[in-house]
Write an enzyme that holds these catalytic residues in place. Sequence first.
Site, PDB file in Angstrom:
ATOM      1  N   LYS A 190       0.847  -1.193   0.000  1.00  0.00           N
ATOM      2  CA  LYS A 190       0.000   0.000   0.000  1.00  0.00           C
ATOM      3  C   LYS A 190       0.888   1.250   0.000  1.00  0.00           C
ATOM      4  O   LYS A 190       0.702   2.153  -0.797  1.00  0.00           O
ATOM      5  CB  LYS A 190      -0.903  -0.041   1.240  1.00  0.00           C
ATOM      6  CG  LYS A 190      -1.879   1.084   1.336  1.00  0.00           C
ATOM      7  CD  LYS A 190      -2.837   0.835   2.497  1.00  0.00           C
ATOM      8  CE  LYS A 190      -3.660   2.079   2.797  1.00  0.00           C
ATOM      9  NZ  LYS A 190      -4.595   1.878   3.900  1.00  0.00           N
ATOM     10  N   GLU A 193      10.553  -4.586   4.647  1.00  0.00           N
ATOM     11  CA  GLU A 193      10.666  -5.978   4.193  1.00  0.00           C
ATOM     12  C   GLU A 193      10.356  -6.081   2.706  1.00  0.00           C
ATOM     13  O   GLU A 193      11.093  -6.708   1.930  1.00  0.00           O
ATOM     14  CB  GLU A 193       9.672  -6.870   4.958  1.00  0.00           C
ATOM     15  CG  GLU A 193       9.973  -7.056   6.430  1.00  0.00           C
ATOM     16  CD  GLU A 193       9.335  -5.986   7.318  1.00  0.00           C
ATOM     17  OE1 GLU A 193       9.028  -4.885   6.814  1.00  0.00           O
ATOM     18  OE2 GLU A 193       9.163  -6.263   8.517  1.00  0.00           O
ATOM     19  N   GLY A 246      -4.863  -2.439   5.433  1.00  0.00           N
ATOM     20  CA  GLY A 246      -4.064  -3.569   4.947  1.00  0.00           C
ATOM     21  C   GLY A 246      -4.722  -4.913   5.200  1.00  0.00           C
ATOM     22  O   GLY A 246      -4.848  -5.751   4.303  1.00  0.00           O
ATOM     23  N   ARG A 247      -5.169  -5.131   6.440  1.00  0.00           N
ATOM     24  CA  ARG A 247      -5.737  -6.448   6.775  1.00  0.00           C
ATOM     25  C   ARG A 247      -7.145  -6.635   6.230  1.00  0.00           C
ATOM     26  O   ARG A 247      -7.755  -7.682   6.428  1.00  0.00           O
ATOM     27  CB  ARG A 247      -5.693  -6.664   8.289  1.00  0.00           C
ATOM     28  CG  ARG A 247      -6.357  -5.570   9.100  1.00  0.00           C
ATOM     29  CD  ARG A 247      -5.974  -5.679  10.573  1.00  0.00           C
ATOM     30  NE  ARG A 247      -6.483  -4.588  11.380  1.00  0.00           N
ATOM     31  CZ  ARG A 247      -5.878  -3.397  11.521  1.00  0.00           C
ATOM     32  NH1 ARG A 247      -4.758  -3.154  10.882  1.00  0.00           N
ATOM     33  NH2 ARG A 247      -6.390  -2.473  12.303  1.00  0.00           N
ATOM     34  N   GLU A 300      -4.732  -7.515  15.201  1.00  0.00           N
ATOM     35  CA  GLU A 300      -4.262  -6.168  14.857  1.00  0.00           C
ATOM     36  C   GLU A 300      -5.439  -5.187  14.965  1.00  0.00           C
ATOM     37  O   GLU A 300      -5.253  -4.012  15.250  1.00  0.00           O
ATOM     38  CB  GLU A 300      -3.666  -6.148  13.444  1.00  0.00           C
ATOM     39  CG  GLU A 300      -2.733  -4.960  13.235  1.00  0.00           C
ATOM     40  CD  GLU A 300      -1.850  -5.090  12.001  1.00  0.00           C
ATOM     41  OE1 GLU A 300      -0.666  -4.709  12.076  1.00  0.00           O
ATOM     42  OE2 GLU A 300      -2.338  -5.561  10.960  1.00  0.00           O
ATOM     43  N   HIS A 314      -4.526 -34.164  17.498  1.00  0.00           N
ATOM     44  CA  HIS A 314      -3.422 -35.021  17.943  1.00  0.00           C
ATOM     45  C   HIS A 314      -2.306 -34.197  18.554  1.00  0.00           C
ATOM     46  O   HIS A 314      -1.181 -34.666  18.676  1.00  0.00           O
ATOM     47  CB  HIS A 314      -2.913 -35.852  16.761  1.00  0.00           C
ATOM     48  CG  HIS A 314      -3.979 -36.744  16.221  1.00  0.00           C
ATOM     49  ND1 HIS A 314      -4.085 -38.071  16.580  1.00  0.00           N
ATOM     50  CD2 HIS A 314      -5.021 -36.483  15.398  1.00  0.00           C
ATOM     51  CE1 HIS A 314      -5.144 -38.594  15.976  1.00  0.00           C
ATOM     52  NE2 HIS A 314      -5.732 -37.637  15.248  1.00  0.00           N
ATOM     53  N   LYS A 356       9.294  -0.878  14.496  1.00  0.00           N
ATOM     54  CA  LYS A 356       9.811  -0.544  13.157  1.00  0.00           C
ATOM     55  C   LYS A 356      10.824   0.586  13.268  1.00  0.00           C
ATOM     56  O   LYS A 356      11.895   0.542  12.662  1.00  0.00           O
ATOM     57  CB  LYS A 356       8.675  -0.066  12.255  1.00  0.00           C
ATOM     58  CG  LYS A 356       7.781  -1.141  11.716  1.00  0.00           C
ATOM     59  CD  LYS A 356       6.929  -0.515  10.600  1.00  0.00           C
ATOM     60  CE  LYS A 356       5.581  -1.151  10.481  1.00  0.00           C
ATOM     61  NZ  LYS A 356       4.658  -0.421   9.628  1.00  0.00           N
TER      62      LYS A 356
HETATM   63  C1  G6Q Z   1      -2.526  -4.082   8.123  1.00  0.00           C
HETATM   64  C2  G6Q Z   1      -1.294  -3.420   8.464  1.00  0.00           C
HETATM   65  C3  G6Q Z   1      -0.030  -4.073   7.968  1.00  0.00           C
HETATM   66  C4  G6Q Z   1       0.316  -3.756   6.521  1.00  0.00           C
HETATM   67  C5  G6Q Z   1       1.768  -4.160   6.269  1.00  0.00           C
HETATM   68  C6  G6Q Z   1       2.203  -3.926   4.860  1.00  0.00           C
HETATM   69  O1  G6Q Z   1      -3.633  -3.706   8.405  1.00  0.00           O
HETATM   70  O2  G6Q Z   1      -1.395  -2.091   8.115  1.00  0.00           O
HETATM   71  O3  G6Q Z   1      -0.025  -5.457   8.134  1.00  0.00           O
HETATM   72  O4  G6Q Z   1      -0.539  -4.410   5.642  1.00  0.00           O
HETATM   73  O5  G6Q Z   1       2.598  -3.450   7.153  1.00  0.00           O
HETATM   74  O6  G6Q Z   1       2.079  -2.598   4.506  1.00  0.00           O
HETATM   75  P1  G6Q Z   1       2.242  -2.126   3.020  1.00  0.00           P
HETATM   76  O7  G6Q Z   1       1.155  -2.734   2.214  1.00  0.00           O
HETATM   77  O8  G6Q Z   1       2.165  -0.631   3.046  1.00  0.00           O
HETATM   78  O9  G6Q Z   1       3.591  -2.610   2.555  1.00  0.00           O
END
Ligand code: G6Q
Length: 551
Positions: free
Chosen positions: A212, A218, A274-275, A360, A391, A511
């Site tokens: 996003k 990462e 994001g989620r 989250e 199990h 972070k």
């Molecule tokens: C979700 C969070 C988080 C996000 C990641 C990746 O709700 O905001 O998990 O999706 O940190 O972020 P980017 O899509 O910006 O790389």
Amino acid sequence: MSGAAAGGSLRDAPAWGRLQAHFAEVRKRTLRELFDADSERGERLVADGAGLFLDFSKNRITDETLLLLGELARERGVEERREAMFRGEHINVSEDRAVLHVALRMPRERSLIVDGTDVVKEVHGTLDRMAAFAERVRGGEWRGHTGKAIRNVVNIGIGGSDLGPVMAYEALRHYSRREMTFRFVSNVDGTDFVECTRDLDPQETLFIISSKTFTTLETMTNAHSARDWALAGLGGEEEAVAKHFVAVSTNAEEVSKFGIDTDNMFGFWEWVGGRYSMDSAIGLSTMLAIGPAHFGELLAGFHAMDEHFQEADSGANLPLIMGLLSVWYGDFFGAETCGVFPYDQYLHRFPAYLQQLTMESNGKHVTIAGEHVDYDTGAIFWGEPGTNGQHSFYQLIHQGTRLIPADFIGFAHSLNELGDHHDKLMSNVFAQGEALAFGKTAEQVREEGTPEAVVPHRVMEGNRPSNTILAERLDPRTLGALVALYEHSVFTQGAVWGIDSFDQWGVELGKELAKAIIPELESKQEPRLRHDSSTNALIRRYRNMRSRTSS
Ligand code: G6Q
């Protein structure tokens, strides 16, 4: 404050007080008693919606509990807040954003004007571009730099830009283009990238950089390694990037800085968290795997659950019931976790996906108004597919000392009917719910001829609550409905607790600190460390182990 939860503390809600008194009355009542007192309970405490059937009869509730929980929802303004979300109000208060994942799955003919823009039109514009692209790749028309068709798709993303796509790909593998390979790289640990690409031919590989913000450490680290890997395998010609990299992002500027033509960028919007983004362009890998038509079915399933959440009466509203039950167990019984057990191998990443969605969203310690809560919020979600978990850790659920409400998810039809596997699988869904609820008394154990000394070990107290969710089969539509069910259950809980379920400030500090520590690890000179003594010593030890010490 527009769309905010009802003002005042949760503890001041009249229904909260009544629930406390009611809890004192019912906490000792067992599921055995409740079922004995009402022979129809198993047929009464059920609900249907968007193709999902929910049996919530094996919960430690009476009709009065449901009534009071319903009142609590009303007093806490769950309904108003839900409508505010659907209208596009800025219910994500701490980030001053609308929360409109529900717009991602509205049908083409709908319209939703937010800040002067018809967001549904924009959503379908992007879906159309995604579909055209997916058809070109799947049809072999989109060629790599050396003229070969794309056979491998690697999604690079993390968190919300990874967990949904991986979960959906695994869940819908049955519907996927089998001649193509799909991989997902998320971890900044180089092992992830190396292992995911070691057997792939760069000439046939397409990378989707899903981010996003397009600034995530990462993802950008992996994206740069991917570009190096691709260029090394494609003769080092920069123009190869255009054929092997596309981006899913809201940040066009960073995308073009990376070298991806913004024509090959699929956008989404600030109002998609994001989620909550697996049904946005973040789902491009899903669409490439299952095709645009199946992706449309997935969206239709989400939308059907959205409508159910908006329209169904409170006594028959799946997400509302599940959300309120989570509040009941967390805040009254003191349950700290919730187990989710899908009895379908294709759903093996579903608990991991749900962990982000639930934890989250609702792992918050202050209310929307910024006051520290004096009640528990989001439970710890966890799980594994059945029957494997049986199990392993089920022992603790059956005979341990902690109360762990469980969700069982099963399907009438397997996508791989093989002998009698499926009936055996499903017999375990029903058996586990039954065993958890009713257990086995000392009397029953003795009747089996168990030596007296062993009797206490074999007693199962029962009274362990569970929900059972059943659907016809795991198809794209059902998956959409299932995900939306949990999204709205999370929403319901957050609204009752009066918290912001849509921000995630708690992940920021780590972070920032990592960013400051990177140069301290890499520096040739001994850095001046200003952390606490433990962190300083760990950094020195690591530098030593990497032979980076100057002393
Ligand atoms: C979700 C969070 C988080 C996000 C990641 C990746 O709700 O905001 O998990 O999706 O940190 O972020 P980017 O899509 O910006 O790389």
